[in-house]
Design an enzyme around this catalytic site. Structure first.
Site, PDB file in Angstrom:
ATOM      1  N   THR A  14       1.233 -12.231 -10.911  1.00 45.82           N
ATOM      2  CA  THR A  14       2.252 -11.985 -12.334  1.00 45.82           C
ATOM      3  C   THR A  14       3.203 -13.097 -12.123  1.00 45.82           C
ATOM      4  OG1 THR A  14       1.606  -9.639 -11.970  1.00 45.82           O
ATOM      5  CG2 THR A  14       3.626 -10.398 -13.175  1.00 45.82           C
ATOM      6  N   ASP A  58      -6.059 -13.459  -9.442  1.00 45.18           N
ATOM      7  CA  ASP A  58      -5.510 -12.268  -8.986  1.00 45.18           C
ATOM      8  C   ASP A  58      -5.599 -11.812  -7.585  1.00 45.18           C
ATOM      9  OD1 ASP A  58      -5.476  -9.027  -8.810  1.00 45.18           O
ATOM     10  OD2 ASP A  58      -4.670  -9.475 -10.959  1.00 45.18           O
ATOM     11  N   SER A  59      -4.701 -11.367  -7.083  1.00 49.56           N
ATOM     12  CA  SER A  59      -4.496 -11.060  -5.605  1.00 49.56           C
ATOM     13  C   SER A  59      -5.403 -10.069  -5.256  1.00 49.56           C
ATOM     14  CB  SER A  59      -3.086 -10.842  -5.065  1.00 49.56           C
ATOM     15  OG  SER A  59      -2.547  -9.353  -5.681  1.00 49.56           O
ATOM     16  N   SER A  60      -5.857  -9.240  -6.127  1.00 51.60           N
ATOM     17  CA  SER A  60      -6.850  -8.093  -5.629  1.00 51.60           C
ATOM     18  C   SER A  60      -8.328  -8.731  -5.090  1.00 51.60           C
ATOM     19  CB  SER A  60      -7.220  -7.429  -6.872  1.00 51.60           C
ATOM     20  OG  SER A  60      -6.276  -6.563  -7.212  1.00 51.60           O
ATOM     21  N   ASP A  91       0.053  -7.200  -5.038  1.00 52.89           N
ATOM     22  CA  ASP A  91      -0.848  -6.319  -4.476  1.00 52.89           C
ATOM     23  C   ASP A  91      -1.432  -6.289  -3.038  1.00 52.89           C
ATOM     24  OD1 ASP A  91      -0.589  -4.689  -6.961  1.00 52.89           O
ATOM     25  OD2 ASP A  91      -2.700  -5.325  -7.689  1.00 52.89           O
ATOM     26  N   THR A 166       4.803  -3.343   3.639  1.00 52.17           N
ATOM     27  CA  THR A 166       3.705  -2.695   3.072  1.00 52.17           C
ATOM     28  C   THR A 166       4.397  -2.607   1.776  1.00 52.17           C
ATOM     29  OG1 THR A 166       2.280  -0.694   3.236  1.00 52.17           O
ATOM     30  CG2 THR A 166       4.574  -0.412   3.721  1.00 52.17           C
ATOM     31  N   GLN A 278      -0.822   7.259   9.785  1.00 50.32           N
ATOM     32  CA  GLN A 278      -0.921   7.161   8.493  1.00 50.32           C
ATOM     33  C   GLN A 278       0.540   7.205   7.845  1.00 50.32           C
ATOM     34  OE1 GLN A 278      -3.268  10.587   7.047  1.00 50.32           O
ATOM     35  NE2 GLN A 278      -4.787  10.061   8.185  1.00 50.32           N
ATOM     36  N   CYS A 279       1.730   7.777   8.558  1.00 55.51           N
ATOM     37  CA  CYS A 279       2.938   7.750   8.109  1.00 55.51           C
ATOM     38  C   CYS A 279       3.496   6.365   8.122  1.00 55.51           C
ATOM     39  CB  CYS A 279       3.774   8.125   9.500  1.00 55.51           C
ATOM     40  SG  CYS A 279       3.383  10.005   9.990  1.00 55.51           S
TER      41      CYS A 279
END
Length: 341
Positions: A14, A58-60, A91, A166, A278-279
Site C-alpha cells: 500500500t 502484494d505482500s500476500s 500483511d 505480529t 496461541q496467546c
C-alpha cells in the site's frame, strides 16, 4: 561527518500506491521521483537511493524467492550504504522481517521494514511519517557506527525488533505489536532510542547471507474438539519436515492418548514439532502443567516466547541448513537473532 547513504528497497504494498486524481484508482508509485512527491525528505541529513522489484507485489504473494531477492539486494549494496529501508505490504511484514533476521548473519547495519495502512498519495496517509522516520532511524550513527544494527520494523511511531512483531489490526494505523519485547525506539517530538534493548553484538566476520530455506513445514492450531483424522492428515503430509503446534496458554494441549501417540509417532520418524502459544503474549513453559508434561516427554520442542511468524521463519532456516537431528532442539531453543528470551 559525511552524510549517511540509505538505500530504499521497494517490494510493493500500500505504501507504494498513489491515487489517480482523475479515475480514483490506485497505481504504483514511481520511487525515482520520491523527492518530488515527498519534498520533506530533502530535510533529512542523508543521501537516498532507491531500487524496486521489477514487478512490485502484494505482500500476500510474498514467498522465499522474494525474500532471497531482498537479501541479495542488501548483500550486493552492503558496503556502499549505511542503512536499508524495505518498503513492504503490512500483511506479511512480520514474516519477512523475521526471516531476513535469520538470513542476514553478522549484520551490523540497520535494515528497517515499514509500510502503511493508506497509500502515500492519500490525504490522511500514514505513509509519509512511517517512511521519513524509518529513513531517519536508519541514518542514526555514532562516529560513523550505526546505532541500530539489526532487522527492525517501524510503524506508527514505534520501532520494533522485526522478529518479535505480529500484525494485530487490519484497520487502525497502529497495526503491529511486540508482545514479548520492548520497543526499540519511539517517535514523538524527539526520537527516543531505548539503547538498552538494541542488539549490540560486534562481529569479526563479514556479513553472510543465508538463502537456503525449506518450506516443507506446517502450522497446526489446536482447538477444543480437534479430531484425530485431521491431526493424522497433517502429520502424515508428504515431505513434511517441521510443524508449528499452536497450543493453549503456556504450551498446553489435550492429553487424549490418540493425540500424544500421533505426535510421538511423527517425532520418532524425524518430524520436528515446535510448541508455541496461541496467546498474543507470554511463553511456553512445558511441564508447568500436566497438560504439557507429556509433550515434553515425547520430544516436542519449546518455542518459549517466540511468535508464530518467527517460529515459521526459524524452522525454514534451520531445516534449510540440515541441522543434525540431535542438535536441532538445541539450536531452535537458543536465541539466534534475539527472537526469543
Amino acid at each position: 561527518m559525511d552524510k549517511q547513504n540509505i538505500l530504499l528497497i521497494y517490494t510493493g504494498g500500500t505504501i507504494g500506491m498513489i491515487k489517480d486524481a482523475h479515475t480514483g484508482t490506485l497505481k504504483a508509485f514511481d520511487f525515482d521521483s520520491l523527492l518530488i512527491k515527498i519534498p520533506e525528505i530533502r530535510l533529512l541529513d542523508c543521501s537516498i537511493e532507491t531500487v524496486s522489484f521489477e514487478e512490485p507485489i502484494d505482500s500476500s504473494n510474498m514467498n522465499p524467492n522474494y525474500w532471497q531477492a531482498i537479501a541479495k539486494i542488501i548483500e550486493s549494496n552492503y558496503n556502499d550504504f549505511n542503512g536499508f529501508v524495505v518498503l513492504h505490504g503490512s500483511d506479511t511484514m512480520s514474516y519477512s522481517a523475521s526471516v531476513l533476521s535469520f538470513m542476514l548473519e553478522n549484520l551490523e547495519k540497520p535494515v528497517i521494514f515499514t509500510g502503511s495502512q493508506l497509500p502515500i498519495g492519500d490525504l490522511r496517509t500514514d505513509a509519509k511519517e512511517n517512511l521519513i522516520t524509518s529513513i531517519q532511524l536508519a541514518s542514526l550513527h555514532n562516529n560513523g557506527i550505526p546505532i541500530i544494527r539489526e532487522v527492525c520494523l517501524y510503524f506508527e511511531y514505534k520501532l520494533y525488533r522485526g522478529n518479535r512483531t505480529t500484525k494485530i489490526n487490519a484497520e487502525h494505523f497502529e497495526a503491529f505489536d511486540s508482545p514479548n519485547y520492548p520497543t526499540l525506539a519511539e517517535s514523538g517530538v524527539h526520537l527516543k532510542i531505548n539503547h538498552e534493548f538494541l542488539r549490540k553484538e560486534k562481529f569479526e566476520e563479514a556479513l553472510i547471507v543465508r538463502t537456503k530455506l525449506d518450506t516443507n513445514i506446517g502450522v497446526l492450531k489446536l482447538f477444543p474438539g480437534i479430531s484425530e483424522p485431521i491431526v493424522k492428515a497433517v502429520l502424515e503430509t508428504e515431505n513434511l519436515k517441521g510443524l508449528i503446534l499452536e497450543s493453549y496458554g503456556s504450551g498446553n494441549a489435550t492429553t487424549d492418548a490418540w493425540f500424544i501417540n500421533q505426535l510421538g509417532k511423527a517425532i520418532s520418524k524425524g518430524l520436528h514439532i515446535i510448541n508455541v502459544t496461541q496467546c498474543s503474549g507470554g511463553s511456553v513453559i512445558m511441564g508447568q502443567y500436566e497438560t504439557s508434561s507429556q509433550l515434553k516427554e515425547i520430544g516436542v520442542i519449546s518455542g518459549k516466547d517466540i511468535t508464530t511468524e518467527a517460529a515459521v521463519s526459524k524452522l525454514m532456516y534451520l531445516i534449510g541448513y540440515n541441522i543434525k537431528p540431535e542438535e536441532f532442539q538445541f539450536y531452535f531453543e537458543k536465541p539466534l537473532r534475539g527472537e526469543m528470551t
